[in-house]
Write a protein that holds these residues in place. Structure first.
Motif, mmCIF file in Angstrom:
data_model
loop_
_atom_site.group_PDB
_atom_site.id
_atom_site.type_symbol
_atom_site.label_atom_id
_atom_site.label_comp_id
_atom_site.label_asym_id
_atom_site.label_seq_id
_atom_site.Cartn_x
_atom_site.Cartn_y
_atom_site.Cartn_z
ATOM 1 N N THR A 130 0.842 -1.190 0.000
ATOM 2 C CA THR A 130 0.000 0.000 0.000
ATOM 3 C C THR A 130 0.886 1.252 0.000
ATOM 4 O O THR A 130 2.049 1.203 0.411
ATOM 5 C CB THR A 130 -0.898 0.045 1.249
ATOM 6 O OG1 THR A 130 -0.070 0.217 2.415
ATOM 7 C CG2 THR A 130 -1.746 -1.210 1.377
ATOM 8 N N SER B 243 -6.632 -3.358 -4.604
ATOM 9 C CA SER B 243 -6.341 -4.181 -3.433
ATOM 10 C C SER B 243 -7.224 -5.416 -3.469
ATOM 11 O O SER B 243 -8.424 -5.310 -3.751
ATOM 12 C CB SER B 243 -6.613 -3.389 -2.158
ATOM 13 O OG SER B 243 -6.611 -4.250 -1.038
ATOM 14 N N PRO B 244 -6.658 -6.579 -3.182
ATOM 15 C CA PRO B 244 -7.495 -7.787 -3.176
ATOM 16 C C PRO B 244 -8.457 -7.840 -1.985
ATOM 17 O O PRO B 244 -9.422 -8.590 -2.000
ATOM 18 C CB PRO B 244 -6.473 -8.931 -3.100
ATOM 19 C CG PRO B 244 -5.240 -8.316 -2.537
ATOM 20 C CD PRO B 244 -5.256 -6.869 -2.934
ATOM 21 N N THR B 245 -8.197 -6.982 -0.974
ATOM 22 C CA THR B 245 -9.030 -7.023 0.229
ATOM 23 C C THR B 245 -9.920 -5.802 0.417
ATOM 24 O O THR B 245 -10.824 -5.826 1.242
ATOM 25 C CB THR B 245 -8.149 -7.184 1.481
ATOM 26 O OG1 THR B 245 -7.242 -6.087 1.543
ATOM 27 C CG2 THR B 245 -7.394 -8.494 1.457
ATOM 28 N N ASP B 246 -9.654 -4.734 -0.342
ATOM 29 C CA ASP B 246 -10.430 -3.499 -0.168
ATOM 30 C C ASP B 246 -10.596 -2.829 -1.526
ATOM 31 O O ASP B 246 -9.650 -2.265 -2.077
ATOM 32 C CB ASP B 246 -9.700 -2.565 0.805
ATOM 33 C CG ASP B 246 -10.460 -1.279 1.077
ATOM 34 O OD1 ASP B 246 -11.520 -1.040 0.443
ATOM 35 O OD2 ASP B 246 -9.999 -0.514 1.930
ATOM 36 N N ARG B 247 -11.814 -2.891 -2.067
ATOM 37 C CA ARG B 247 -12.058 -2.349 -3.414
ATOM 38 C C ARG B 247 -11.738 -0.864 -3.518
ATOM 39 O O ARG B 247 -11.493 -0.359 -4.594
ATOM 40 C CB ARG B 247 -13.523 -2.558 -3.808
ATOM 41 C CG ARG B 247 -13.910 -3.979 -4.027
ATOM 42 C CD ARG B 247 -15.322 -4.096 -4.479
ATOM 43 N NE ARG B 247 -16.157 -2.977 -4.004
ATOM 44 C CZ ARG B 247 -17.426 -2.837 -4.259
ATOM 45 N NH1 ARG B 247 -18.049 -3.737 -4.961
ATOM 46 N NH2 ARG B 247 -18.110 -1.809 -3.791
ATOM 47 N N SER C 244 -9.200 0.788 -2.169
ATOM 48 C CA SER C 244 -7.781 1.173 -2.116
ATOM 49 C C SER C 244 -6.978 0.529 -3.241
ATOM 50 O O SER C 244 -7.413 -0.425 -3.880
ATOM 51 C CB SER C 244 -7.182 0.818 -0.760
ATOM 52 O OG SER C 244 -7.136 -0.569 -0.581
#
Length: 157
Positions: A65, A98-102, A104
């Motif tokens: 990030t 991000s694979p966990t937060d659309r 970011s």
């Protein structure tokens, strides 16, 4: 000449600690200038190089990030945004979802970015190796420097 400007007239500025810290800062400036000259040949600024190195050092080349990148280098958040944009415009990094937060984005090196940071790092390493060789530093002196540096880093904050 004003009496307060004569050599020896300012005892607060004349101590081993002031002299040592001043010399460390001067040495850092000289080494930084050498690095900036080398990096300019690769069309990189020192901040851009630091970003590429931090991304290259990411475990398994995984995307990180912008916050993680910010924490790994010495640059303001506003400066980092500008550097990231420039590196992206040059095709050296990608901003990927991000694979966990659309909401970011993550940062990762492109193949071109990885190749460039490798070439630049080799040039920097060659210069630093040459500098150590010219200074005729022994392994013991280099190890002693790191012990000295660690002591100061532990108390410098």
């Amino acid at each position: 000449m004003r009496p307060d400007l004569e050599p020896g007239s300012w005892p607060d500025a004349q101590s081993p600690s002031v002299a040592l810290c001043g010399e460390i800062m001067r040495l850092a400036v000289k080494i930084r200038r050498r690095a900036e000259t080398i990096l300019a040949r690769h069309h990189l600024t020192l901040s851009e190089f630091e970003c590429l190195v931090a991304l290259r050092l990411s475990p398994d080349g995984a995307a990180i990030t912008p916050t993680e990148l910010y924490e790994r280098i010495l640059i303001s958040s506003g400066g980092l945004t500008k550097v990231m944009s420039h590196l992206q415009d040059r095709g050296l990094i990608l901003r990927v979802p991000s694979p966990t937060d659309r909401r970011s984005r993550m940062l990762e090196l492109t193949e071109e970015g990885a190749a460039l940071v490798l070439r630049a790092m080799r040039a920097i390493r060659e210069d630093h190796d040459s500098l150590m060789e010219q200074a005729d530093l022994t392994e013991e002196e280099i190890a002693g420097f790191f012990r000295f540096r660690d002591k100061l880093m532990n108390v410098a904050g």
